[in-house]
Design an enzyme around this catalytic site. Structure first.
Site, PDB file in Angstrom:
ATOM      1  N   HIS A  20      -4.918   9.689  -3.690  1.00 12.27           N
ATOM      2  CA  HIS A  20      -5.262  10.193  -2.358  1.00 12.27           C
ATOM      3  C   HIS A  20      -6.555  11.011  -2.434  1.00 12.27           C
ATOM      4  O   HIS A  20      -7.439  10.875  -1.595  1.00 12.27           O
ATOM      5  CB  HIS A  20      -4.165  11.140  -1.822  1.00 12.27           C
ATOM      6  CG  HIS A  20      -2.847  10.506  -1.529  1.00 12.27           C
ATOM      7  ND1 HIS A  20      -1.657  11.027  -1.984  1.00 12.27           N
ATOM      8  CD2 HIS A  20      -2.519   9.413  -0.806  1.00 12.27           C
ATOM      9  CE1 HIS A  20      -0.653  10.276  -1.542  1.00 12.27           C
ATOM     10  NE2 HIS A  20      -1.155   9.287  -0.835  1.00 12.27           N
ATOM     11  N   LYS A  44      11.652   9.891   5.913  1.00 10.07           N
ATOM     12  CA  LYS A  44      11.462   9.621   4.489  1.00 10.07           C
ATOM     13  C   LYS A  44      12.085  10.708   3.604  1.00 10.07           C
ATOM     14  O   LYS A  44      11.943  10.674   2.379  1.00 10.07           O
ATOM     15  CB  LYS A  44       9.961   9.529   4.186  1.00 10.07           C
ATOM     16  CG  LYS A  44       9.325   8.207   4.558  1.00 10.07           C
ATOM     17  CD  LYS A  44       7.963   8.090   3.890  1.00 10.07           C
ATOM     18  CE  LYS A  44       7.331   6.738   4.080  1.00 10.07           C
ATOM     19  NZ  LYS A  44       5.975   6.679   3.487  1.00 10.07           N
ATOM     20  N   ARG A  93      -4.112  -0.162  -2.291  1.00 14.37           N
ATOM     21  CA  ARG A  93      -3.959  -0.222  -3.750  1.00 14.37           C
ATOM     22  C   ARG A  93      -3.899  -1.653  -4.243  1.00 14.37           C
ATOM     23  O   ARG A  93      -4.636  -2.061  -5.111  1.00 14.37           O
ATOM     24  CB  ARG A  93      -2.691   0.519  -4.185  1.00 14.37           C
ATOM     25  CG  ARG A  93      -2.827   2.020  -4.115  1.00 14.37           C
ATOM     26  CD  ARG A  93      -1.510   2.680  -4.331  1.00 14.37           C
ATOM     27  NE  ARG A  93      -0.559   2.249  -3.308  1.00 14.37           N
ATOM     28  CZ  ARG A  93       0.598   2.815  -3.075  1.00 14.37           C
ATOM     29  NH1 ARG A  93       0.984   3.823  -3.807  1.00 14.37           N
ATOM     30  NH2 ARG A  93       1.393   2.377  -2.126  1.00 14.37           N
ATOM     31  N   SER A 131       3.083   8.648  -4.569  1.00 12.81           N
ATOM     32  CA  SER A 131       3.762   9.952  -4.542  1.00 12.81           C
ATOM     33  C   SER A 131       5.185   9.816  -5.082  1.00 12.81           C
ATOM     34  O   SER A 131       5.680  10.703  -5.789  1.00 12.81           O
ATOM     35  CB  SER A 131       3.813  10.498  -3.110  1.00 12.81           C
ATOM     36  OG  SER A 131       2.530  10.758  -2.633  1.00 12.81           O
TER      37      SER A 131
HETATM   38  O1  PNS Z   1       1.635   7.900   3.506  1.00 12.29           O
HETATM   39  P1  PNS Z   1       2.397   7.020   4.445  1.00 12.29           P
HETATM   40  O2  PNS Z   1       3.836   7.462   4.525  1.00 12.29           O
HETATM   41  O3  PNS Z   1       2.258   5.544   4.130  1.00 12.29           O
HETATM   42  O4  PNS Z   1       1.748   7.233   5.904  1.00 12.29           O
HETATM   43  C1  PNS Z   1       2.232   6.532   7.014  1.00 12.29           C
HETATM   44  C2  PNS Z   1       1.594   7.074   8.312  1.00 12.29           C
HETATM   45  C3  PNS Z   1       1.795   8.549   8.449  1.00 12.29           C
HETATM   46  C4  PNS Z   1       0.100   6.774   8.275  1.00 12.29           C
HETATM   47  C5  PNS Z   1       2.257   6.306   9.489  1.00 12.29           C
HETATM   48  O5  PNS Z   1       3.637   6.446   9.372  1.00 12.29           O
HETATM   49  C6  PNS Z   1       1.805   6.802  10.861  1.00 12.29           C
HETATM   50  O6  PNS Z   1       0.709   6.516  11.273  1.00 12.29           O
HETATM   51  N1  PNS Z   1       2.680   7.567  11.530  1.00 12.29           N
HETATM   52  C7  PNS Z   1       2.419   8.063  12.862  1.00 12.29           C
HETATM   53  C8  PNS Z   1       3.264   7.340  13.907  1.00 12.29           C
HETATM   54  C9  PNS Z   1       2.514   6.184  14.546  1.00 12.29           C
HETATM   55  O7  PNS Z   1       1.424   6.336  15.064  1.00 12.29           O
HETATM   56  N2  PNS Z   1       3.138   4.973  14.506  1.00 12.29           N
HETATM   57  C10 PNS Z   1       2.597   3.782  15.136  1.00 12.29           C
HETATM   58  C11 PNS Z   1       1.555   3.067  14.330  1.00 12.29           C
HETATM   59  S1  PNS Z   1       2.206   2.133  13.024  1.00 12.29           S
END
Ligand code: PNS
Length: 172
Positions: A20, A44, A93, A131
């Site tokens: 990150h 999560k 990745r 993570s």
């Molecule tokens: O590190 P992660 O857990 O892969 O991140 C995921 C994240 C936070 C980027 C994703 O869950 C997100 O954008 N959450 C906000 C909710 C949202 O906007 N959802 C609709 C689009 S998919």
């Protein structure tokens, strides 16, 4: 031509890894301002609270003057619009990330066509890193040296009720 000045790099960051951080540094060179956006993601069952993840990231990013760390709830695109961000930065990745990331990028595009998602390839040394992997290594008493920014290590071991191992866990 419109120039994109503000970008947002969203994630759970539970905790922030070296992968990150690598994306944060590289993206911070491309935009005037980079907002690292921490999603609470209670589904999560995170190890760290959203406030702790923000505090850790703020410490890790302290030397990057154009990087700001924020927590957000709700839709990412709504938060991006609120911040004036024209770009969502995501790290890729491996091929295994692609389907999910494509789905998210297209969903966000559908919700808010003004915000563009761009993908940055993870540096090769972090392709395997996540993570979850970091938490598992630390939970089982291994060393996460080099896998997370130095400042993250004490937070991680303290949270897991372990002492920081004094040797890197590399065999052979
Ligand atoms: O590190 P992660 O857990 O892969 O991140 C995921 C994240 C936070 C980027 C994703 O869950 C997100 O954008 N959450 C906000 C909710 C949202 O906007 N959802 C609709 C689009 S998919």
């Amino acid at each position: 031509m419109t120039q994109c000045r503000v970008a947002i790099y969203p994630g759970s960051f539970d905790p922030v890894t070296s992968g990150h951080y690598d994306i944060i540094v590289r993206a911070s060179r491309l935009f005037e301002r980079l907002i690292v956006a921490v999603a609470p993601n209670p589904s999560k069952q995170p190890l760290f609270t959203a406030e702790e993840r923000v505090a850790i990231l703020q410490e890790v990013c302290a030397s990057l003057p154009n990087v700001q760390v924020e927590c957000f709830e709700g839709l990412l695109v709504d938060f991006a619009m609120k911040c004036g961000a024209q770009v969502i930065v995501k790290g890729l990745r491996a091929v295994s990330d692609f389907d999910y990331e494509l789905q998210m990028a297209l969903t966000n595009k559908r919700l808010c066509p003004q915000v563009e998602t761009i993908f940055m390839m993870t540096s090769s040394e972090y392709v395997f890193l996540s993570s979850s992997m970091v938490k598992e290594i630390a939970r089982l008493g291994g060393s996460v040296q080099g896998l997370v920014p130095k400042a993250v290590e004490p937070y991680l071991y303290r949270k897991l009720g372990r002492s920081v191992p004094n040797k890197e866990t590399k065999r052979g």
